[in-house]
Design an enzyme around this catalytic site. Structure first.
Site, PDB file in Angstrom:
ATOM      1  N   GLY A  88      34.685  42.161  42.504  1.00 18.61           N
ATOM      2  CA  GLY A  88      35.231  43.468  42.822  1.00 18.61           C
ATOM      3  C   GLY A  88      34.196  44.545  42.658  1.00 18.61           C
ATOM      4  O   GLY A  88      33.038  44.288  42.309  1.00 18.61           O
ATOM      5  N   LYS A  89      34.602  45.790  42.900  1.00 21.24           N
ATOM      6  CA  LYS A  89      33.683  46.916  42.802  1.00 21.24           C
ATOM      7  C   LYS A  89      33.268  47.160  41.360  1.00 21.24           C
ATOM      8  O   LYS A  89      32.147  47.591  41.100  1.00 21.24           O
ATOM      9  CB  LYS A  89      34.341  48.166  43.380  1.00 21.24           C
ATOM     10  CG  LYS A  89      34.604  48.101  44.878  1.00 21.24           C
ATOM     11  CD  LYS A  89      35.253  49.376  45.367  1.00 21.24           C
ATOM     12  CE  LYS A  89      35.515  49.325  46.866  1.00 21.24           C
ATOM     13  NZ  LYS A  89      36.178  50.558  47.335  1.00 21.24           N
ATOM     14  N   GLU A  90      34.182  46.906  40.426  1.00 23.58           N
ATOM     15  CA  GLU A  90      33.907  47.204  39.025  1.00 23.58           C
ATOM     16  C   GLU A  90      33.440  45.994  38.237  1.00 23.58           C
ATOM     17  O   GLU A  90      32.659  46.132  37.296  1.00 23.58           O
ATOM     18  CB  GLU A  90      35.151  47.778  38.354  1.00 23.58           C
ATOM     19  CG  GLU A  90      35.592  49.120  38.909  1.00 23.58           C
ATOM     20  CD  GLU A  90      36.914  49.563  38.336  1.00 23.58           C
ATOM     21  OE1 GLU A  90      37.520  48.778  37.581  1.00 23.58           O
ATOM     22  OE2 GLU A  90      37.342  50.697  38.638  1.00 23.58           O
ATOM     23  N   ALA A  91      33.938  44.809  38.581  1.00 24.11           N
ATOM     24  CA  ALA A  91      33.657  43.631  37.757  1.00 24.11           C
ATOM     25  C   ALA A  91      33.746  42.363  38.574  1.00 24.11           C
ATOM     26  O   ALA A  91      34.427  42.300  39.602  1.00 24.11           O
ATOM     27  CB  ALA A  91      34.640  43.567  36.590  1.00 24.11           C
ATOM     28  N   VAL A  93      34.629  38.168  37.883  1.00 30.89           N
ATOM     29  CA  VAL A  93      35.250  37.270  36.916  1.00 30.89           C
ATOM     30  C   VAL A  93      34.835  35.842  37.243  1.00 30.89           C
ATOM     31  O   VAL A  93      34.899  35.420  38.415  1.00 30.89           O
ATOM     32  CB  VAL A  93      36.793  37.391  36.925  1.00 30.89           C
ATOM     33  CG1 VAL A  93      37.396  36.507  35.831  1.00 30.89           C
ATOM     34  CG2 VAL A  93      37.226  38.846  36.730  1.00 30.89           C
ATOM     35  N   LYS A 106      34.778  38.002  32.234  1.00 27.08           N
ATOM     36  CA  LYS A 106      34.784  39.181  33.100  1.00 27.08           C
ATOM     37  C   LYS A 106      33.552  40.012  32.790  1.00 27.08           C
ATOM     38  O   LYS A 106      33.341  40.436  31.654  1.00 27.08           O
ATOM     39  CB  LYS A 106      36.055  39.997  32.865  1.00 27.08           C
ATOM     40  CG  LYS A 106      36.279  41.119  33.862  1.00 27.08           C
ATOM     41  CD  LYS A 106      37.678  41.704  33.688  1.00 27.08           C
ATOM     42  CE  LYS A 106      38.043  42.659  34.797  1.00 27.08           C
ATOM     43  NZ  LYS A 106      39.443  43.144  34.659  1.00 27.08           N
ATOM     44  N   GLU A 174      41.530  34.362  28.109  1.00 25.37           N
ATOM     45  CA  GLU A 174      42.228  33.172  28.585  1.00 25.37           C
ATOM     46  C   GLU A 174      42.131  33.069  30.107  1.00 25.37           C
ATOM     47  O   GLU A 174      42.249  34.059  30.826  1.00 25.37           O
ATOM     48  CB  GLU A 174      43.692  33.272  28.165  1.00 25.37           C
ATOM     49  CG  GLU A 174      44.602  32.178  28.682  1.00 25.37           C
ATOM     50  CD  GLU A 174      46.065  32.458  28.390  1.00 25.37           C
ATOM     51  OE1 GLU A 174      46.890  31.581  28.679  1.00 25.37           O
ATOM     52  OE2 GLU A 174      46.377  33.555  27.886  1.00 25.37           O
ATOM     53  N   ASP A 217      48.031  51.002  37.051  1.00 17.88           N
ATOM     54  CA  ASP A 217      47.670  50.460  38.372  1.00 17.88           C
ATOM     55  C   ASP A 217      48.473  49.196  38.650  1.00 17.88           C
ATOM     56  O   ASP A 217      47.967  48.232  39.209  1.00 17.88           O
ATOM     57  CB  ASP A 217      46.170  50.167  38.427  1.00 17.88           C
ATOM     58  CG  ASP A 217      45.689  49.867  39.848  1.00 17.88           C
ATOM     59  OD1 ASP A 217      46.275  50.418  40.804  1.00 17.88           O
ATOM     60  OD2 ASP A 217      44.750  49.081  40.008  1.00 17.88           O
ATOM     61  N   ASN A 222      48.271  42.583  40.699  1.00 18.39           N
ATOM     62  CA  ASN A 222      47.788  42.238  39.357  1.00 18.39           C
ATOM     63  C   ASN A 222      48.900  41.740  38.442  1.00 18.39           C
ATOM     64  O   ASN A 222      48.868  41.925  37.230  1.00 18.39           O
ATOM     65  CB  ASN A 222      47.012  43.399  38.715  1.00 18.39           C
ATOM     66  CG  ASN A 222      47.701  44.731  38.875  1.00 18.39           C
ATOM     67  OD1 ASN A 222      48.927  44.796  38.871  1.00 18.39           O
ATOM     68  ND2 ASN A 222      46.924  45.781  39.022  1.00 18.39           N
ATOM     69  N   ASP A 234      44.511  43.012  34.434  1.00 15.41           N
ATOM     70  CA  ASP A 234      43.742  44.238  34.685  1.00 15.41           C
ATOM     71  C   ASP A 234      44.268  45.421  33.879  1.00 15.41           C
ATOM     72  O   ASP A 234      44.734  46.408  34.440  1.00 15.41           O
ATOM     73  CB  ASP A 234      43.730  44.566  36.182  1.00 15.41           C
ATOM     74  CG  ASP A 234      43.094  43.472  37.015  1.00 15.41           C
ATOM     75  OD1 ASP A 234      42.230  42.749  36.487  1.00 15.41           O
ATOM     76  OD2 ASP A 234      43.465  43.330  38.191  1.00 15.41           O
TER      77      ASP A 234
END
Length: 292
Positions: A88-91, A93, A106, A174, A217, A222, A234
């Protein structure tokens, strides 16, 4: 999908968390490892960068991030790395092998493209006052925020990935899924029991709120189904109820959840959902409103 979506039981004696818990964004051991650049770390860095699953994401793994992964390996949280679960844009996994089971790792990007959006969630949260505009500190604070939010949600009886460890901008938790396949999002399944699923999500939203948190969000993207349970993901952007935008974010969560279940054929009303989530907890003594 025919799961009954059983709710987690709550330990009434377990505190839900400290609303004013401070988050430390000072340099960690990972930063010191990256600066020292000893032989063992250099060998680890070369080994990681040579693996196929990390080659395409070289921009994610600066030396301090690799230092964080190295520290987590040295501390016994990670035995071996697997492939990516999501990017993703932020992270990003990844799966990994822990000492007892498969885990999820993550990795938040220090050069996150949604840096300004992160600030919108952090500004006004009493746990993150005084961080300033240092990009590294903001991302480290965000990572620690997700770890703290997961712990608080878990204590409140909300099914989330169990938080395991954190180092700088890397979160170990987890893994939700089976062999070679992550758990499916609600958006990816046929919800055969929308009423029951909605009631579980509503209860988890209510428990979060009573624990002092708003997801911020929440949607069908999610929430996942794992072993017959609904699990919320998230929580990095989850804010305290004292945040100046908490009501706005909660109303948006209620709109998203109600709209999804309405599309599944269940008449979910977002106003009624908001009222249920924010309803005050009953006085256990039964003396509310009485004079002494």
């Amino acid at each position: 999908m025919t799961e009954e979506y059983g709710l987690l039981e709550v330990d009434a004696d377990e505190p839900v968390g400290d609303e004013w818990e401070n988050i430390d964004v000072a340099d960690t051991e990972a930063d010191r490892i990256a600066r020292k650049q000893d032989r063992e770390f250099l060998e680890f860095r070369k080994r990681i960068k040579d693996t196929e699953q990390f080659k395409v994401e070289a921009s994610v793994f600066d030396d301090a991030t690799l230092g964080a992964l190295y520290k987590l390996v040295q501390d016994g949280y990670i035995d071996a790395f697997g492939g990516p679960i999501s990017t993703g844009k932020e992270a990003n996994v990844y799966t990994a092998l822990g000492p007892d089971s498969e885990i999820a790792v993550k990795v938040y990007r220090i050069n996150a493209s949604d840096f300004r959006q992160m600030r919108d969630y952090l500004d006004g949260d009493p746990r993150f006052e005084g961080i300033g505009s240092d990009k590294k500190k903001v991302v480290v604070a965000w990572t620690k925020k997700e770890f703290a939010n997961l712990k608080r949600a878990q204590r409140a009886g909300v099914r989330v990935p169990e938080p395991i460890a954190i180092e700088r901008n890397v979160l170990v938790m987890e893994y939700l899924g089976g062999e070679n396949r992550r758990a499916k999002r609600l958006s990816e399944v046929d919800v055969e029991n929308p009423k029951t699923a909605f009631e579980v999500v509503r209860e988890y939203m209510r428990r979060l709120y009573r624990a002092g948190l708003v997801h911020g969000d929440l949607s069908e993207y999610n929430i996942v189904v794992h072993d017959g349970e609904l699990c919320l993901l998230d929580l990095g952007q989850a804010i305290t109820v004292n945040h100046p935008n908490s009501r706005e974010f909660l109303e948006r969560d209620c709109h998203n959840v109600a709209a999804f279940f309405a599309r599944q054929g269940f008449n979910a009303d977002e106003t009624a959902l908001l009222d249920a989530v924010t309803e005050p907890e009953p006085d256990p003594t039964g003396d509310a409103g009485r004079e002494a």
